[in-house]
Write an enzyme that holds these catalytic residues in place. Structure first.
Site, PDB file in Angstrom:
ATOM      1  N   HIS A 116       3.335  -1.740   0.331  1.00 36.80           N
ATOM      2  CA  HIS A 116       2.549  -2.773   1.010  1.00 36.80           C
ATOM      3  C   HIS A 116       3.408  -3.946   1.493  1.00 36.80           C
ATOM      4  O   HIS A 116       2.922  -5.058   1.636  1.00 36.80           O
ATOM      5  CB  HIS A 116       1.427  -3.279   0.095  1.00 36.80           C
ATOM      6  CG  HIS A 116       0.320  -2.281  -0.062  1.00 36.80           C
ATOM      7  ND1 HIS A 116      -0.823  -2.287   0.708  1.00 36.80           N
ATOM      8  CD2 HIS A 116       0.212  -1.219  -0.891  1.00 36.80           C
ATOM      9  CE1 HIS A 116      -1.596  -1.269   0.352  1.00 36.80           C
ATOM     10  NE2 HIS A 116      -0.995  -0.619  -0.614  1.00 36.80           N
ATOM     11  N   HIS A 165       1.140   6.952 -13.482  1.00 35.48           N
ATOM     12  CA  HIS A 165       1.751   6.340 -12.305  1.00 35.48           C
ATOM     13  C   HIS A 165       3.036   5.628 -12.733  1.00 35.48           C
ATOM     14  O   HIS A 165       3.441   5.675 -13.885  1.00 35.48           O
ATOM     15  CB  HIS A 165       0.764   5.361 -11.651  1.00 35.48           C
ATOM     16  CG  HIS A 165       0.848   5.338 -10.153  1.00 35.48           C
ATOM     17  ND1 HIS A 165       1.978   4.930  -9.488  1.00 35.48           N
ATOM     18  CD2 HIS A 165      -0.045   5.679  -9.198  1.00 35.48           C
ATOM     19  CE1 HIS A 165       1.770   5.011  -8.187  1.00 35.48           C
ATOM     20  NE2 HIS A 165       0.550   5.477  -7.976  1.00 35.48           N
ATOM     21  N   ASP A 206      -4.936   9.931  -1.568  1.00 33.88           N
ATOM     22  CA  ASP A 206      -5.129  11.349  -1.265  1.00 33.88           C
ATOM     23  C   ASP A 206      -5.701  12.073  -2.474  1.00 33.88           C
ATOM     24  O   ASP A 206      -5.151  11.953  -3.577  1.00 33.88           O
ATOM     25  CB  ASP A 206      -3.792  11.999  -0.897  1.00 33.88           C
ATOM     26  CG  ASP A 206      -3.249  11.530   0.437  1.00 33.88           C
ATOM     27  OD1 ASP A 206      -3.693  12.053   1.456  1.00 33.88           O
ATOM     28  OD2 ASP A 206      -2.382  10.629   0.445  1.00 33.88           O
TER      29      ASP A 206
END
Length: 411
Positions: free
Chosen positions: A17, A104, A356
């Site tokens: 980002h 993650h 996704d």
């Protein structure tokens, strides 16, 4: 580090980002015609929002060439390129201030650096792969022009749904005894034909990028089921590299398949790699698994089978190189998960953001790009060795059996 390669060196930059992501490519040969359009094709295949099977994040991923090219021709100097992040929503990740997302990179990046990106996955995000895909497109153009090399990847499984006959597993026949060496050839005729003929146009006919209508539809429904459940699912990508010269690979630590595995396992969400017959080859005795040599129509030695996947002793043998990469189910899902905060306090995390449900359809051009970068780097290394050797006086003290024939077409 963020750089891959020895002579063809690719450095990527950017977080998920930040203002932009991109790459510096050093070692591209001078004098090759190259425009943004050559790169954009693969970036568009990788971009989000292509179908209802991918993240709805709306990024156009338009490439901007910054250096190393003049009047549409490469100068041999570093090529700089960038892609702007235009559809950013960093506020979607405020929960990661408290919670490391399960499986993650939030926690591990914080442990490694003592600081992490405040939004998204930072460098672990798939946004980082934009630089790889752009660099791979540049490498691929050179490989095609100079050697006729073709690289095609496709989705071979989603969850438990597999492309039929993609790899007929060696199975015990007759009595079924564990010591029975009667096996089926792992390289089915259907799989061999697929490897020799598959094109990107055929692959892209299907939103799953699985070139088999019935299987693709089943995969589509499986991905939608995961999406509707606010869950995710993994899969595999198979890739074939055709027309690669023999002689590539740097034993012993930089064998061709070792550099290929390194490149593939550096892609986000990868968990497995196998080349040739892979794990199934461990079930086959050497008498069945060996690749007998034959004389090919072009006068060079080839193999009657290709269980080795085009690599022997860490060096390419001129046959098609084929391998498979396993991608785990995406870690970020939107359903609530029991977990803990950074301070250890138990809690429940329901991640927001656009993600996704299955990464494998968009991973196809990433796998192709990393394959192209590996082949490009290995070709430049081998050609530098051969050029250096060609400047020496002819050797007259060794028997012909120890020397490469003068008409050899190795790299």
């Amino acid at each position: 580090m963020s750089t891959y390669g020895t002579l063809f060196r690719v450095t990527t930059y950017g977080e998920s980002h930040c203002a932009s992501v991109g790459a510096i490519i050093d070692g591209c040969p001078p004098g090759m015609e190259l425009t943004a359009a050559d790169i954009q094709t693969q970036l568009s295949r990788r971009r989000p929002g292509q179908s209802n099977l991918t993240t709805p994040r709306d990024e156009k991923d338009l490439v901007h060439l910054q250096s190393g090219i003049e009047r549409g021709v490469t100068l041999g100097t570093p090529i700089g390129l960038l892609v702007k992040n235009e559809d950013q929503r960093p506020h979607d990740y405020s929960e990661t201030d408290l919670y490391p997302r399960p499986s993650h990179a939030d926690y591990t990046y914080l442990e490694k650096y003592g600081i992490k990106a405040s939004s998204g996955g930072g460098r672990s995000s798939a946004r980082e792969t934009i630089g790889r895909v752009a660099a791979g497109a540049i490498a691929e153009k050179y490989l095609k022009l100079a050697y006729g090399i073709e690289i095609v990847a496709f989705v071979s499984s989603v969850g438990k749904i597999h492309l039929p006959s993609s790899l007929a597993p060696p199975s015990l026949v007759s009595s079924g005894a564990e010591d029975d060496d009667e096996v089926q050839d792992a390289l089915s005729e259907a799989f061999q034909h697929l490897l020799k003929t598959i094109t990107r146009e055929e692959v892209d006919k299907y939103p799953t990028r699985c070139p088999h209508p019935e299987t693709s539809e089943r995969m589509t429904q499986r991905i939608i089921r995961a999406k509707d459940a606010k869950d995710s699912i993994g899969g595999t990508v198979t890739c074939v590299i055709r027309n690669v010269p023999s002689g590539l690979g740097e034993p012993v630590f930089d064998k061709f398949e070792a550099t290929l595995a390194h490149a593939m396992l550096s892609i986000p969400a990868t968990k497995a790699f196998e080349i040739g017959s892979g794990f199934k080859g461990t079930e086959v005795p050497g008498s069945k698994h060996n690749d007998p040599f034959v004389n090919r129509p072009d006068g060079k030695l080839g193999t009657a089978t290709n269980w080795s996947g085009g690599v022997q002793g860490g060096i390419t043998n001129g046959e098609d190189i084929y391998f498979r990469v396993g991608f785990k189910s995406p870690a970020t899902i939107s359903q609530g998960q029991k977990t803990a905060q950074y301070d250890g306090t138990p809690g429940e995390l329901a991640a927001r953001g656009r993600h996704d449900p299955c990464v494998v359809p968009r991973a196809v051009p990433i796998v192709e790009a990393m394959a192209a970068i590996v082949v490009m780097d290995q070709l430049l290394i081998q050609n530098s060795r051969k050029t250096a050797a060609s400047l020496l006086p002819p050797i007259t003290t060794l028997p012909p059996s120890m020397m490469q024939p003068k008409n050899s077409k190795a790299a």
